[in-house]
Design an enzyme around this catalytic site. Structure first.
Site, PDB file in Angstrom:
ATOM      1  N   LYS A  20       0.817  -1.238   0.000  1.00 38.22           N
ATOM      2  CA  LYS A  20       0.000   0.000   0.000  1.00 38.22           C
ATOM      3  C   LYS A  20       0.838   1.269   0.000  1.00 38.22           C
ATOM      4  O   LYS A  20       0.345   2.350   0.242  1.00 38.22           O
ATOM      5  CB  LYS A  20      -1.013  -0.014   1.147  1.00 38.22           C
ATOM      6  CG  LYS A  20      -1.969  -1.197   1.087  1.00 38.22           C
ATOM      7  CD  LYS A  20      -3.186  -0.994   1.949  1.00 38.22           C
ATOM      8  CE  LYS A  20      -4.195  -2.087   1.751  1.00 38.22           C
ATOM      9  NZ  LYS A  20      -4.019  -3.261   2.586  1.00 38.22           N
ATOM     10  N   HIS A  41      12.827  -1.150 -24.592  1.00 37.17           N
ATOM     11  CA  HIS A  41      14.261  -0.947 -24.366  1.00 37.17           C
ATOM     12  C   HIS A  41      14.892  -2.207 -23.747  1.00 37.17           C
ATOM     13  O   HIS A  41      14.209  -3.192 -23.521  1.00 37.17           O
ATOM     14  CB  HIS A  41      14.467   0.305 -23.519  1.00 37.17           C
ATOM     15  CG  HIS A  41      14.126   1.555 -24.288  1.00 37.17           C
ATOM     16  ND1 HIS A  41      15.042   2.554 -24.544  1.00 37.17           N
ATOM     17  CD2 HIS A  41      12.982   1.933 -24.905  1.00 37.17           C
ATOM     18  CE1 HIS A  41      14.458   3.501 -25.271  1.00 37.17           C
ATOM     19  NE2 HIS A  41      13.211   3.149 -25.485  1.00 37.17           N
ATOM     20  N   ARG A  77       8.829  11.989 -10.774  1.00 36.33           N
ATOM     21  CA  ARG A  77       9.219  10.797 -10.002  1.00 36.33           C
ATOM     22  C   ARG A  77       8.617   9.525 -10.585  1.00 36.33           C
ATOM     23  O   ARG A  77       7.520   9.548 -11.141  1.00 36.33           O
ATOM     24  CB  ARG A  77       8.723  10.947  -8.555  1.00 36.33           C
ATOM     25  CG  ARG A  77       9.402  12.062  -7.808  1.00 36.33           C
ATOM     26  CD  ARG A  77       8.772  12.253  -6.448  1.00 36.33           C
ATOM     27  NE  ARG A  77       7.344  12.497  -6.531  1.00 36.33           N
ATOM     28  CZ  ARG A  77       6.672  13.214  -5.650  1.00 36.33           C
ATOM     29  NH1 ARG A  77       7.284  13.732  -4.604  1.00 36.33           N
ATOM     30  NH2 ARG A  77       5.379  13.394  -5.778  1.00 36.33           N
TER      31      ARG A  77
HETATM   32  C1  LIG Z   1      17.561   8.130 -27.925  1.00 36.36           C
HETATM   33  C2  LIG Z   1      16.344   8.262 -27.048  1.00 36.36           C
HETATM   34  N1  LIG Z   1      16.329   9.237 -26.123  1.00 36.36           N
HETATM   35  C3  LIG Z   1      15.285   9.399 -25.283  1.00 36.36           C
HETATM   36  C4  LIG Z   1      14.198   8.562 -25.335  1.00 36.36           C
HETATM   37  C5  LIG Z   1      13.059   8.793 -24.404  1.00 36.36           C
HETATM   38  O1  LIG Z   1      12.863   7.739 -23.516  1.00 36.36           O
HETATM   39  P1  LIG Z   1      11.407   7.522 -22.868  1.00 36.36           P
HETATM   40  O2  LIG Z   1      10.558   6.858 -23.882  1.00 36.36           O
HETATM   41  O3  LIG Z   1      11.683   6.652 -21.672  1.00 36.36           O
HETATM   42  O4  LIG Z   1      10.893   8.843 -22.488  1.00 36.36           O
HETATM   43  C6  LIG Z   1      14.154   7.532 -26.296  1.00 36.36           C
HETATM   44  C7  LIG Z   1      12.998   6.665 -26.385  1.00 36.36           C
HETATM   45  O5  LIG Z   1      12.837   5.776 -27.156  1.00 36.36           O
HETATM   46  C8  LIG Z   1      15.263   7.386 -27.174  1.00 36.36           C
HETATM   47  O6  LIG Z   1      15.283   6.426 -28.105  1.00 36.36           O
END
Ligand SMILES: Cc1ncc(COP(=O)(O)O)c(C=O)c1O
Length: 397
Positions: free
Chosen positions: A28, A190, A250
């Site tokens: 929680k 990712h 956050r």
């Molecule tokens: C090179 C790059 N920078 C920044 C980001 C932004 O990440 P997020 O999707 O977590 O905001 C991405 C997202 O794919 C990215 O490929």
């Protein structure tokens, strides 16, 4: 659309991730707390050896870096200072620079790495250049020895957008540890995912404190000097002292808990992704239908790349060929996408904000016209899927 054979990403959540998330929900206490601290110290000690703060996305990490650099407590950059950025970048590699009142100058890319061209970088440096927002596109990198020397010689602050390169190394040093700041993304597609999430890293304790405060409304809570600050502002309730401007960027502890589980198996994830990259690449290249219709990149020299995806550079002068190939692949259930966002200087948002794009970015334009990428998955590709993928690719060319 046909049955999906090869999506950009596949379900990457394992039982342990879900269990960890549910444990947080059952406690929680789901907002940023103990789990976030745990992932931050894991990242610091095991991944980058730099102070690390979790945020709700890689984009937020980039925003915090530039907001830190222009902050009155830091004053490293001022309005109108110039920041260089490779033309093949992501939207939120670039926009935080402009949103922070700074000027962007595009640098062309190198066709062998799809990363920044060091010769164009040297040409683009001017007296106004104060920082480089380096993007490690698709997990690959430039020659980091030469690049860091250029930055040192010209007193340029190096920021590494490592959102696509978690786990890549250059001369055994992780990408994201060469500059003063770096950002990572834990978005779904990712190397690891916490759903949404990211990490901002810095090797400077003053930057860290400012970013910490900016991440949470600008208050003093959680800062190393919070007691000292409370003493100074005795008339204000110690939990409600706002020493800076701020955002709320956050993560939740649910994101952090999932991220920790994934980081625990990062070695395994990276080795599966490498296996998939090499297996797909080899299968395509050794196929008797291969006639140099396309090329797939190699790792940058001296590096060990944790590829974000599999880039295809088509060997064609026909401007519409790439779009036709991508359409055919998509109809066959193979998902494709541009190399990050293509040449960002050609995006409509650049015109909307009347941003000067400078001289033609020939290589970025070439990649825009002739290249796309396939995703890489965190589960080993099966022979059946591999055969279907290879067959779909050759019948689409
Ligand atoms: C090179 C790059 N920078 C920044 C980001 C932004 O990440 P997020 O999707 O977590 O905001 C991405 C997202 O794919 C990215 O490929």
């Amino acid at each position: 659309m046909a049955k999906l054979i090869y999506p950009l990403t596949e379900s990457v959540l394992e039982k342990a991730d879900l269990k960890a998330a549910i444990k947080v929900i059952n406690s929680k206490k789901i907002t940023m707390g103990q789990k976030t601290e745990e992932i931050e110290s894991f990242f610091k000690n095991k991944i980058v050896k730099m102070s690390s703060l979790m945020v709700n996305s890689g984009s937020s990490a980039n925003l915090l870096i530039f907001q830190c650099l222009i902050n009155p407590m830091i004053k490293r950059l001022k309005p109108g200072d110039e920041v260089l950025v490779p033309a093949i970048c992501w939207s939120t590699s670039l926009w935080p620079i402009i949103q922070s009142g700074l000027k962007v100058k595009f640098v062309d890319i190198d066709l062998d790495s799809l990363n920044i061209s060091l010769s164009d970088l040297e040409k683009k440096i001017s007296k106004k250049t104060k920082a480089l927002m380096l993007v490690h596109a698709l997990g690959n990198c430039a020659d980091m020895t030469k690049l860091t020397n250029i930055c040192k010689k010209n007193k340029i602050i190096l920021i590494e957008d490592t959102c696509e390169a978690l786990g890549s190394t250059f001369k055994n040093k992780p990408l994201g540890t060469f500059g003063e700041f770096s950002s990572f993304s834990f978005y779904y597609s990712h190397h690891i995912t916490s759903g949404e999430g990211g990490m901002v890293c810095t090797n400077n304790s003053k930057n860290l404190e400012v970013i910490k405060s900016l991440r949470s409304h600008g208050w003093s809570r959680g800062l190393s000097k919070s007691k000292k600050i409370a003493k100074k502002y005795k008339k204000i309730d110690k939990n409600w002292i706002f020493i800076n401007s701020g955002f709320n960027l956050r993560p939740t502890d649910i994101n952090a808990a999932i991220g920790i589980e994934q980081l625990k198996r990062i070695r395994n994830i990276l080795s599966i992704r490498k296996y998939n990259f090499l297996t797909i690449k080899n299968e395509l290249i050794k196929n008797n239908k291969y006639n140099h219709q396309f090329s797939i990149l190699k790792d940058q020299k001296h590096s060990n790349i944790a590829w974000f995806g599999i880039p295809f550079i088509l060997n064609s002068k026909d401007k519409k060929y790439k779009l036709r190939v991508m359409k055919k692949l998509n109809l066959k259930g193979v998902m494709t996408r541009p190399i990050i966002s293509g040449n960002f200087a050609n995006q409509p948002s650049i015109k909307l904000y009347k941003i000067k794009t400078g001289p033609k970015l020939h290589n970025a334009d070439l990649i825009d016209k002739n290249a796309f990428f396939l995703g890489l998955h965190n589960v080993k590709i099966t022979t059946k899927k591999l055969n279907l993928l290879v067959e779909s690719i050759y019948s689409s060319l």
